[in-house]
Motif scaffolding. Structure first.
Motif, PDB file in Angstrom:
ATOM      1  N   THR A   1       0.852  -1.176   0.000  1.00  0.00           N
ATOM      2  CA  THR A   1       0.000   0.000   0.000  1.00  0.00           C
ATOM      3  C   THR A   1       0.888   1.225   0.000  1.00  0.00           C
ATOM      4  N   GLN A   2       0.473   2.241  -0.710  1.00  0.00           N
ATOM      5  CA  GLN A   2       1.248   3.475  -0.756  1.00  0.00           C
ATOM      6  C   GLN A   2       1.308   4.104   0.639  1.00  0.00           C
ATOM      7  N   VAL A   3       2.480   4.543   1.031  1.00  0.00           N
ATOM      8  CA  VAL A   3       2.669   5.138   2.350  1.00  0.00           C
ATOM      9  C   VAL A   3       1.940   6.471   2.448  1.00  0.00           C
ATOM     10  N   ARG A   4       1.760   7.154   1.329  1.00  0.00           N
ATOM     11  CA  ARG A   4       1.137   8.480   1.382  1.00  0.00           C
ATOM     12  C   ARG A   4      -0.279   8.426   1.949  1.00  0.00           C
ATOM     13  N   TYR A   5      -0.980   7.322   1.793  1.00  0.00           N
ATOM     14  CA  TYR A   5      -2.317   7.216   2.367  1.00  0.00           C
ATOM     15  C   TYR A   5      -2.240   7.271   3.893  1.00  0.00           C
ATOM     16  N   TYR A   6      -1.248   6.632   4.460  1.00  0.00           N
ATOM     17  CA  TYR A   6      -1.073   6.669   5.905  1.00  0.00           C
ATOM     18  C   TYR A   6      -0.675   8.061   6.373  1.00  0.00           C
ATOM     19  N   VAL A   7       0.105   8.747   5.575  1.00  0.00           N
ATOM     20  CA  VAL A   7       0.504  10.110   5.938  1.00  0.00           C
ATOM     21  C   VAL A   7      -0.718  11.015   5.975  1.00  0.00           C
ATOM     22  N   TYR A   8      -1.601  10.899   4.983  1.00  0.00           N
ATOM     23  CA  TYR A   8      -2.822  11.697   4.992  1.00  0.00           C
ATOM     24  C   TYR A   8      -3.695  11.343   6.189  1.00  0.00           C
ATOM     25  N   ALA A   9      -3.779  10.077   6.513  1.00  0.00           N
ATOM     26  CA  ALA A   9      -4.560   9.670   7.683  1.00  0.00           C
ATOM     27  C   ALA A   9      -3.954  10.241   8.957  1.00  0.00           C
ATOM     28  N   PHE A  10      -2.632  10.228   9.044  1.00  0.00           N
ATOM     29  CA  PHE A  10      -1.951  10.775  10.217  1.00  0.00           C
ATOM     30  C   PHE A  10      -2.176  12.278  10.327  1.00  0.00           C
ATOM     31  N   LEU A  11      -2.087  12.988   9.205  1.00  0.00           N
ATOM     32  CA  LEU A  11      -2.343  14.424   9.220  1.00  0.00           C
ATOM     33  C   LEU A  11      -3.788  14.718   9.608  1.00  0.00           C
ATOM     34  N   TYR A  12      -4.712  13.884   9.147  1.00  0.00           N
ATOM     35  CA  TYR A  12      -6.111  14.063   9.538  1.00  0.00           C
ATOM     36  C   TYR A  12      -6.269  13.907  11.048  1.00  0.00           C
ATOM     37  N   VAL A  13      -5.637  12.899  11.610  1.00  0.00           N
ATOM     38  CA  VAL A  13      -5.743  12.682  13.051  1.00  0.00           C
ATOM     39  C   VAL A  13      -5.175  13.869  13.809  1.00  0.00           C
ATOM     40  N   ILE A  14      -4.068  14.407  13.332  1.00  0.00           N
ATOM     41  CA  ILE A  14      -3.466  15.575  13.993  1.00  0.00           C
ATOM     42  C   ILE A  14      -4.444  16.732  14.020  1.00  0.00           C
ATOM     43  N   PHE A  15      -5.067  17.024  12.888  1.00  0.00           N
ATOM     44  CA  PHE A  15      -5.970  18.169  12.840  1.00  0.00           C
ATOM     45  C   PHE A  15      -7.312  17.878  13.502  1.00  0.00           C
ATOM     46  N   ALA A  16      -7.711  16.625  13.580  1.00  0.00           N
ATOM     47  CA  ALA A  16      -8.917  16.284  14.341  1.00  0.00           C
ATOM     48  C   ALA A  16      -8.670  16.508  15.831  1.00  0.00           C
ATOM     49  N   VAL A  17      -7.488  16.132  16.305  1.00  0.00           N
ATOM     50  CA  VAL A  17      -7.132  16.383  17.701  1.00  0.00           C
ATOM     51  C   VAL A  17      -7.052  17.883  17.954  1.00  0.00           C
ATOM     52  N   ASP A  18      -6.533  18.619  16.988  1.00  0.00           N
ATOM     53  CA  ASP A  18      -6.466  20.075  17.110  1.00  0.00           C
ATOM     54  C   ASP A  18      -7.859  20.649  17.288  1.00  0.00           C
ATOM     55  N   SER A  19      -8.800  20.207  16.496  1.00  0.00           N
ATOM     56  CA  SER A  19     -10.159  20.747  16.619  1.00  0.00           C
ATOM     57  C   SER A  19     -10.808  20.337  17.937  1.00  0.00           C
ATOM     58  N   ILE A  20     -10.453  19.156  18.445  1.00  0.00           N
ATOM     59  CA  ILE A  20     -11.001  18.729  19.736  1.00  0.00           C
ATOM     60  C   ILE A  20     -10.514  19.655  20.847  1.00  0.00           C
ATOM     61  N   TYR A  21      -9.277  20.139  20.748  1.00  0.00           N
ATOM     62  CA  TYR A  21      -8.762  21.054  21.767  1.00  0.00           C
ATOM     63  C   TYR A  21      -9.252  22.477  21.565  1.00  0.00           C
ATOM     64  N   LEU A  22      -9.666  22.843  20.379  1.00  0.00           N
ATOM     65  CA  LEU A  22     -10.129  24.209  20.150  1.00  0.00           C
ATOM     66  C   LEU A  22     -11.496  24.483  20.775  1.00  0.00           C
ATOM     67  N   PHE A  23     -12.383  23.500  20.802  1.00  0.00           N
ATOM     68  CA  PHE A  23     -13.718  23.726  21.353  1.00  0.00           C
ATOM     69  C   PHE A  23     -13.690  24.005  22.855  1.00  0.00           C
ATOM     70  N   PRO A  24     -12.995  23.208  23.672  1.00  0.00           N
ATOM     71  CA  PRO A  24     -12.941  23.576  25.102  1.00  0.00           C
ATOM     72  C   PRO A  24     -12.212  24.894  25.329  1.00  0.00           C
TER      73      PRO A  24
END
Length: 132
Positions: free
Chosen positions: A67-90
């Motif tokens: 499997t292309q590694v870039r798919y995992y990189v995009y998933a990892f970047l998504y997780v980073i920014f999802a965590v960012d949004s979770i911290y922005l609301f509180p």
């Protein structure tokens, strides 16, 4: 020695005893649950049941697929920014509280700054390009 109090279990190690007891109880519960599962489950293996299952499609070809590694990189970047949004609301709710304005504003800019540096690094390395 008559006036010296004896150490009790409620002293320094009392909190550790409670945590240790809960850990042991958790391990026992886990062992009992897995043991009951093994004893109570139906076990009737067939050749078809032992085949690899992949999204409802019968396996075809070799067992190894890259499997292309870039798919995992995009998933990892998504997780980073999802965590960012979770911290922005509180943060947004605490920012409005009296006495927290300036401190929480600086802390959030530091947090967003770290994320921005990570995103800039990923962009400079060419990770965000979809095509080669």
């Amino acid at each position: 020695m008559e006036g010296t109090p004896m150490p009790t279990a409620h002293g320094y190690f009392g909190g550790y005893a409670v945590v240790g007891l809960l850990a042991v109880l958790g391990a026992v519960f886990l062992a009992v649950a897995f043991g009951a599962n093994r004893l109570l489950r139906p076990y009737a293996p067939t050749q078809e049941k032992l085949l690899a299952y992949e999204c409802g499609v019968d396996p075809v070809g070799e067992q190894w697929a890259q499997t292309q590694v870039r798919y995992y990189v995009y998933a990892f970047l998504y997780v980073i920014f999802a965590v960012d949004s979770i911290y922005l609301f509180p943060w947004a709710t605490v920012f409005a509280a009296p006495g927290y304005g300036a401190t929480t504003l600086v802390e959030m800019f530091v947090f967003i700054g770290f994320l921005a540096v990570g995103l800039l690094y990923a962009w400079k390395k060419g990770v965000l390009r979809w095509t080669d």
